[in-house]
Scaffold this active site. Structure first.
Site, PDB file in Angstrom:
ATOM      1  N   ASP A   1       0.610  -1.238  -0.098  1.00  0.00           N
ATOM      2  CA  ASP A   1      -0.208   0.059   0.106  1.00  0.00           C
ATOM      3  C   ASP A   1       0.998   1.250  -0.013  1.00  0.00           C
ATOM      4  O   ASP A   1       1.624   1.410   0.731  1.00  0.00           O
ATOM      5  CB  ASP A   1      -0.906   0.089   1.287  1.00  0.00           C
TER       6      ASP A   1
ATOM      7  N   GLN B   1       4.137   0.599   2.509  1.00  0.00           N
ATOM      8  CA  GLN B   1       4.303  -0.623   3.290  1.00  0.00           C
ATOM      9  C   GLN B   1       5.654  -1.368   2.525  1.00  0.00           C
ATOM     10  O   GLN B   1       5.604  -1.606   1.483  1.00  0.00           O
ATOM     11  CB  GLN B   1       3.105  -1.408   3.105  1.00  0.00           C
TER      12      GLN B   1
ATOM     13  N   TRP C   1       5.419 -10.481   1.791  1.00  0.00           N
ATOM     14  CA  TRP C   1       5.121  -9.661   2.844  1.00  0.00           C
ATOM     15  C   TRP C   1       5.261  -9.947   4.293  1.00  0.00           C
ATOM     16  O   TRP C   1       5.436 -11.282   4.547  1.00  0.00           O
ATOM     17  CB  TRP C   1       3.303  -9.850   2.758  1.00  0.00           C
TER      18      TRP C   1
ATOM     19  N   PHE D   1       1.490  -0.781  10.105  1.00  0.00           N
ATOM     20  CA  PHE D   1       0.657  -0.948   9.007  1.00  0.00           C
ATOM     21  C   PHE D   1       0.211   0.585   8.367  1.00  0.00           C
ATOM     22  O   PHE D   1       0.742   1.342   8.884  1.00  0.00           O
ATOM     23  CB  PHE D   1      -0.688  -1.795   9.447  1.00  0.00           C
TER      24      PHE D   1
ATOM     25  N   ASP E   1      -5.487   1.556   8.992  1.00  0.00           N
ATOM     26  CA  ASP E   1      -5.773   2.281   7.579  1.00  0.00           C
ATOM     27  C   ASP E   1      -6.016   3.679   7.977  1.00  0.00           C
ATOM     28  O   ASP E   1      -7.087   3.920   7.151  1.00  0.00           O
ATOM     29  CB  ASP E   1      -6.414   1.431   6.494  1.00  0.00           C
TER      30      ASP E   1
END
Length: 487
Positions: free
Chosen positions: A61, A77, A85, A117, A184
């Site tokens: 992201d 990210q 990941w 995050f 987020d």
């Protein structure tokens, strides 16, 4: 915050439920710049040339998109330790034009509150948080501390030196966990109500808005259910058809769906159900820039091109090109349109201009070869039943009867305009971004073209057609030669 289903999945991560497990995903700073093998950095076979990629390792992201004093900041990210990941930190790059990026040191590393995050960034022009220590205005990042000692909670970090060094707020988190996995945060200053507003993903298909006077103390404003949508919210206002007296608010979700409505500083009231803007396979988690100067006034967005493949590369995943968002009125109502930024024109190289009849079996693009293109076309169907391109082996077809544009098994309904269809296609080494219908339909696909296929073709089936106009620009790399050499 999102990730591919490789390595540790989010479900597995959430299931650990302990600060110890979260801390195990966090490692300290590590040098990540430099080329692998004998191929210079940024010149690797599948390295995108005008889409941002991290120098090495996993990326997803876009985070913290913000403009300050001539620099666009792109946080992202990033796994500094591997190509899958995990170990989530905020990588950081800056650019004068959103095309030529310089990757800086990592901005935010994990701690006892967990890995870092996704989130956003703002300029605290009025020093509401009290962090300013010199003449520079403070950049404040708002992010999710994921699964550590406080569960999933929202935290902040700030910089007094234009984003070169970062300090975490010593009383983090600023918004405790509400439901498991909430994340987020997208924050902006709402001038009419004199407050910071945060859009936050909660769980399932539920979001919420929160308000704060100082980025430190937050209170809930309202819930925002968004059927069929999860993660990565954005929230902003746009004029309709450029009319400053007719403004609608856009609530955006991670899967490129959006709702239009009104916002009074307390409650977002949607006009209807979510509307989809993207019909391809590889666009997710888009975010718009904060603090674009009023003299510019554009609402600019970057997305993650999720799910691409990059065989034997030192990096994994890429960002989209930046696009400008606008609201326009169509017969079916007001719709969000996405079109590439004008700065891409600076990468145009040799131009090929084409017009005239297009008969079945013709290919007016024969002889044009390369890896990087910007293609703008207006095609008139005439008697043809199908018009299409083949780009380095990848077919893109428009079916006149079905009114559908198709690519890689995905399709979108596109209404022709007076028997014509207009397309803009941006072709990089491992992706194609397609814009049509004045930008209300986008299709983004990642693909790995055959190394020996650098050809373009345009075709008609079922009858004669016509190329009203077409410009094919061979694109230049956004990575400066001197940077590619020195790294």
């Amino acid at each position: 915050m999102s990730q591919q289903r490789t390595g540790l999945t989010r479900r597995q991560f959430l299931a650990t439920g302990s600060a110890v497990a979260a801390a195990a995903l966090v490692a300290g700073p590590q040098t990540v710049l430099g080329a692998e093998g004998s191929v210079p950095l940024y010149q690797e076979r599948y390295r995108p040339q005008f889409h941002f990629t991290a120098a090495k390792n996993w990326l997803n992201d876009p985070n913290g998109l913000v403009f300050y004093e001539g620099e666009y900041h792109l946080f992202f990210q990033h796994n500094p330790h591997g190509k899958q990941w995990g170990n989530m930190t905020w990588g950081h790059a800056v650019s004068p034009d959103m095309l030529h990026w310089t990757q800086l040191d990592h901005a935010i590393w994990g701690d006892s509150l967990g890995p870092i995050f996704s989130g956003s960034a703002v300029i605290d022009w009025n020093n509401t948080a009290g962090f300013q220590a010199g003449k520079e205005k403070v950049i404040v990042c708002i992010y999710t501390s994921a699964g550590g000692s406080a569960g999933f909670a929202q935290s902040i970090a700030y910089s007094n030196d234009r984003g070169r060094t970062w300090t975490k707020y010593d009383k983090n988190p600023v918004l405790p966990q509400i439901v498991d996995g909430n994340r987020d945060p997208k924050v902006f200053w709402h001038e009419p109500s004199k407050q910071w507003v945060m859009a936050l993903y909660l769980t399932k298909h539920d979001y919420a808005l929160f308000g704060s006077p100082d980025l430190k103390k937050w209170t809930k404003l309202c819930d925002v259910p968004m059927p069929g949508t999860t993660e990565c919210p954005d929230f902003f206002a746009l004029p309709v058809d450029g009319d400053a007296n007719n403004v609608k608010w856009v609530f955006w979700g991670g899967n490129n769906a959006y709702m239009l409505g009104s916002f009074d500083g307390k409650t977002f009231k949607p006009d209807g159900a979510p509307i989809q803007s993207h019909f391809g396979k590889n666009r997710y988690a888009a975010q718009t820039f904060s603090d674009i100067p009023p003299g510019d006034g554009r609402r600019i967005q970057i997305a993650w091109l999720a799910g691409g493949k990059y065989p034997d590369m030192p990096f994994n995943q890429q960002m989209s090109v930046p696009v400008v968002l606008s609201l326009r009125t169509f017969p079916e109502g007001v719709r969000l349109c996405l079109l590439p930024i004008k700065e891409l024109d600076t990468l145009h190289g040799k131009q090929h201009s084409i017009s005239g009849p297009l008969k079945p079996g013709d290919n007016p693009l024969a002889g044009i070869v390369g890896e990087l293109f910007d293609i703008c076309a207006e095609l008139d169907f005439g008697a043809a039943s199908e018009l299409g391109f083949v780009v380095r082996g990848l077919p893109i077809a428009y079916d006149r009867k079905a009114k559908t544009l198709s690519c890689q098994g995905a399709s979108a309904v596109v209404e022709p305009d007076g028997g014509k269809i207009r397309l803009r296609m941006l072709v990089d080494r491992t992706s194609i971004e397609i814009f049509t219908g004045d930008g209300r339909v986008t299709m983004v696909h990642c693909f790995v073209p055959p190394a020996d296929d650098k050809a373009l073709s345009l075709y008609a089936k079922g009858g004669d057609a016509r190329v009203g106009s077409m410009d094919v620009w061979e694109m230049k790399s956004a990575w400066p030669q001197e940077q590619r050499a020195k790294n």
